[in-house]
Design a protein around this motif. Structure first.
Motif: not given
Length: 113
Positions: A83-93, A95-98
């Motif tokens: 929410e602070a814009g410090l991380l991006r999230r990507e769903r892989r199967g 699991w979530a990767w950051f």
């Protein structure tokens, strides 16, 4: 009878160093939100974990043991960082990767730079 005349106080010169104008309230609020997001030991651990990984990314599945917190607690901290814009999230199967958002990290450095 006493003199009831009102005197006008002399205004002191500006106390601001070099006449610097402070940031406006909106910008101060935005910067405070960013700083609050990193002002937590667990969040700093998470950011450091991601930054120090060879690929500059981390799976949520690897974070719980690394920071010594439960999965729901880690997820909460990740949500705050996203929410602070410090991380991006990507769903892989399942699991979530950051990954880090370098521009936002630079903004932290610029606050005091």
């Amino acid at each position: 009878m006493p003199d009831l005349a009102v005197s006008t106080p002399t205004l002191a010169p500006s106390c601001r160093p070099g006449g610097v104008v402070p940031i406006d309230r909106h910008e101060a609020t935005a910067q405070a939100t960013l700083l609050k997001a990193v002002a937590d030991p667990a969040r700093l651990q998470i950011l450091n974990l991601i930054r120090s990984s060879p690929s500059q990314e981390a799976c949520v599945c690897d974070m719980t043991d690394a920071v010594g917190l439960s999965q729901p607690t880690v997820s909460h901290h990740l949500k705050v960082l996203i929410e602070a814009g410090l991380l991006r999230r990507e769903r892989r199967g399942t699991w979530a990767w950051f990954t880090l958002v370098p521009e936002r990290l630079r903004e932290i450095a610029l606050i005091f730079g």
